[in-house]
Structure formats: structure tokens, C-alpha cells
Design a protein around this motif. Structure first.
Motif, mmCIF file in Angstrom:
data_model
loop_
_atom_site.group_PDB
_atom_site.id
_atom_site.type_symbol
_atom_site.label_atom_id
_atom_site.label_comp_id
_atom_site.label_asym_id
_atom_site.label_seq_id
_atom_site.Cartn_x
_atom_site.Cartn_y
_atom_site.Cartn_z
ATOM 1 N N ASP A 1 44.285 38.234 40.709
ATOM 2 C CA ASP A 1 43.805 37.255 39.742
ATOM 3 C C ASP A 1 44.992 36.688 38.969
ATOM 4 O OD1 ASP A 1 41.812 35.994 37.903
ATOM 5 O OD2 ASP A 1 42.725 37.403 36.493
ATOM 6 N N ILE A 2 45.032 35.361 38.797
ATOM 7 C CA ILE A 2 46.183 34.715 38.159
ATOM 8 C C ILE A 2 46.294 35.127 36.689
ATOM 9 C CG2 ILE A 2 47.174 32.484 37.488
ATOM 10 C CD1 ILE A 2 45.933 31.289 39.979
ATOM 11 N N THR A 3 45.182 35.215 36.007
ATOM 12 C CA THR A 3 45.206 35.489 34.564
ATOM 13 C C THR A 3 45.675 36.899 34.252
ATOM 14 O OG1 THR A 3 43.406 33.905 34.214
ATOM 15 C CG2 THR A 3 43.827 35.504 32.448
ATOM 16 N N THR A 4 45.143 37.879 34.973
ATOM 17 C CA THR A 4 45.420 39.286 34.650
ATOM 18 C C THR A 4 46.350 39.972 35.637
ATOM 19 O OG1 THR A 4 43.482 40.022 35.903
ATOM 20 C CG2 THR A 4 43.151 39.489 33.572
ATOM 21 N N SER A 5 46.658 39.318 36.767
ATOM 22 C CA SER A 5 47.460 39.926 37.836
ATOM 23 C C SER A 5 46.792 41.171 38.406
ATOM 24 C CB SER A 5 48.875 40.269 37.337
ATOM 25 O OG SER A 5 49.563 39.101 36.960
ATOM 26 N N LEU A 6 45.470 41.244 38.297
ATOM 27 C CA LEU A 6 44.697 42.335 38.882
ATOM 28 C C LEU A 6 43.980 41.853 40.133
ATOM 29 C CD1 LEU A 6 43.033 43.803 35.654
ATOM 30 C CD2 LEU A 6 45.075 44.661 36.806
#
Length: 309
Positions: free
Chosen positions: A146-151
Motif C-alpha cells: 500500500d502506498i500510504t502505509t507501505s504495508l
């Protein structure tokens, strides 16, 4: 960064000048023939290195407990060494006990404080290294971040759930934890979507700090995180969930548009799949049970919240 520690440096300069003035006032200058150049160079190099170390630490670290221990320890070592260095140029009378107290007293105190600082610095570095390892594992082993959380996202979570459930009796117990941020929509409404993304990123880092190395944290959807806990029983899963809830409650989020801190809470739902019944479980059924537990937790939270008159 040195500007954050200007008072420490000013205090050190003041004490150093007081030691110099006091030494000149109470002692007599030695002649050049009495100077011991080996001691002058050796002791002078010691205090110079202590000062360089102090400046490097203050230049690279923010204020905090570790920085306080390190700076106090090096400052005490510097002052003790400086007073000892002055002895090479000034002859003190026998009744000038304060000179001996500064030399012999501040040095061990400084070493003790420096040791405490290095010990806590070591612990701090271990936490940072563990955080980097968790991040490295995510980037090395997981895809579709995920771009926002890097998860990783929901798709990867389902794949990992399928992998864990396929182990069957080889796994002791499997826990799936869903974490929902309470009243997250208010952040987007009041401060904009960018601040909402900043909060999600900050909370993802906070959650990573509170899980074990082999646990998997994903952004399941929107403001909801999923935590996969392999080989974890009921007691340990509940303990981790409680620690996460408490950590979030004490986390102060600071939007860029205002100076006040905003505190949050989370609702948590947990589902378990033991080794004996793992063959009856699928990713969908486990997610459904965790979602049902999460909705019950949110209903309980709403019941206990005070209502506006």
C-alpha cells in the motif's frame, strides 16, 4: 541540531570559565621549565576528544533521556580533564581541596553517566534495528504494498492466511486481529485526506513497533488494519491486542494545521483457528469471524460512550 542544545553548551562554557578563573585566582603560574609536555599533550588531547564527542552527539541527536546522559557524562569528563590539564600550568596550594574534588570527583561521575547513556543508546538502537528488520521483511517478502502505509494489502493477507491454514495440525494456533481506527472519518472531514493519510502512516509505524518479528501487519481496507499472528494462543493474542490499544491511546498525532495533539482509540476483533480445526477454516470464514468480533467491539464502545444532550 546544536541550536536545540545551546543551553547545555552555554552551561559547559560557564563552568569551564569559572574553573579557569578560580584556578588563576588561587594558584601560581608555573615556569616553562616546570611544564611536562607529555602530560600537557596527553591530557589536552583527552579533553579535546571529549569536547569533539560531545559536539558530535549534540549535533546528531534530539533532546531526550539518552542525550542527557551522554552529554552530562562527557561534560563532566571534559571539566575534570580540563581542571587536571590546568594543573600542568598552575601550582595550587595544599589547602585548595576543590581542585582535587573536581579532578577526582567529576571523572568517575562522568564515566558512570556516560555508561548509562551508552546502555540506553544500545537499547534504543536495538529497537530501531528491529523496526528496520520488520520493514525489510515487508519489502523483501511481500508484494502489492500500500502506498500510504507501505504495508501489504488484503489480497496478500488472504494468501498468507491460506498458507497458514494449509499447515493444518502442524501449527499450534493462528490468530487474526482486525484493528479499526475509531472516528477516523472526522480526521478527513476536519483536516483533509492528506492528514488522514499521515495518521494512517504514523499508526502503521506504531503498530509495527508493538508486534513480533514473525507477525504480519497489513492494511486491510480504509482505516482498518489486519494482524496475522501465527503460532499464537488466546492469551498472547489478547495481550498483544491490549498493548496495541494502549499504545494507540497514548499516541499523540499532530496535524500540520494546528499545534494541539489529537489522541485516538481503536476497536479490535480477534478470531482464532487451532491446529485441530484448521481444515474447517478458510481465509473467508476466519476474516468473517474477526469482522463479527470487531463489530461487537464497536457496538460495545458506542454503548459506553456518553451521548450529547
Amino acid at each position: 541540531m546544536l541550536a536545540l542544545h545551546k543551553w547545555k553548551l552555554l552551561f559547559l562554557a560557564l563552568v569551564t570559565n569559572l574553573a579557569l578563573v578560580g584556578s588563576l585566582a588561587s594558584g601560581d603560574m608555573k615556569t616553562a621549565a616546570q611544564w611536562n609536555w607529555l602530560d600537557i599533550v596527553g591530557e589536552g588531547g583527552l579533553i579535546l576528544l571529549a569536547l569533539i564527542w560531545l559536539l558530535l552527539i549534540l549535533h546528531s541527536r534530539p533532546s531526550g533521556r539518552v542525550t542527557q546522559f551522554l552529554s552530562l557524562g562527557l561534560s563532566a569528563i571534559f571539566i575534570a580533564g580540563f581542571q587536571d590539564w590546568l594543573d600542568e600550568f598552575i601550582s595550587f596550594p595544599d589547602n585548595a581541596l576543590w581542585d582535587h574534588w573536581i579532578e577526582s570527583g567529576l571523572m568517575p561521575i562522568g564515566l558512570v553517566l556516560l555508561t548509562f547513556g551508552i546502555y540506553h543508546w544500545h537499547k534504543e538502537q536495538l529497537l530501531i534495528t528491529e523496526q528496520l528488520r520488520k520493514r525489510e521483511r515487508l519489502f523483501r517478502e511481500h508484494r502489492g504494498l500500500d502506498i500510504t502505509t507501505s504495508l501489504s494489502g488484503a489480497h496478500y493477507l488472504r494468501a498468507q492466511l491460506q498458507h497458514e491454514l494449509a499447515k493444518g495440525e502442524h501449527t499450534n494456533s493462528l490468530a487474526l486481529v482486525l484493528i479499526d481506527i475509531d472516528n477516523f472519518a472526522q480526521i478527513n472531514r476536519h483536516y483533509g485526506n492528506r492528514e488522514g493519510d499521515n495518521l494512517l502512516h504514523a499508526l502503521s509505524e506504531l503498530l509495527l513497533l508493538n508486534i513480533r518479528r514473525n507477525d504480519l501487519l497489513c492494511r486491510y481496507a480504509g482505516d482498518r488494519f489486519a494482524l496475522l499472528l501465527p503460532n499464537t494462543g488466546t492469551l498472547m493474542a489478547n495481550t498483544i491486542a491490549a498493548e496495541i490499544s494502549q499504545a494507540v491511546r497514548h499516541f499523540a498525532f499532530k496535524p500540520q494545521q494546528q499545534q494541539d495533539s489529537i489522541f485516538h482509540s481503536v476497536s479490535i476483533g480477534i478470531a482464532f483457528s487451532s491446529g485441530q480445526s484448521a481444515t474447517a477454516d478458510t481465509p473467508d470464514t476466519l476474516i468473517a469471524r474477526a469482522t463479527h468480533a470487531l463489530l461487537r467491539a464497536k457496538e460495545q464502545r458506542d454503548l459506553h460512550q456518553p451521548r450529547a444532550a
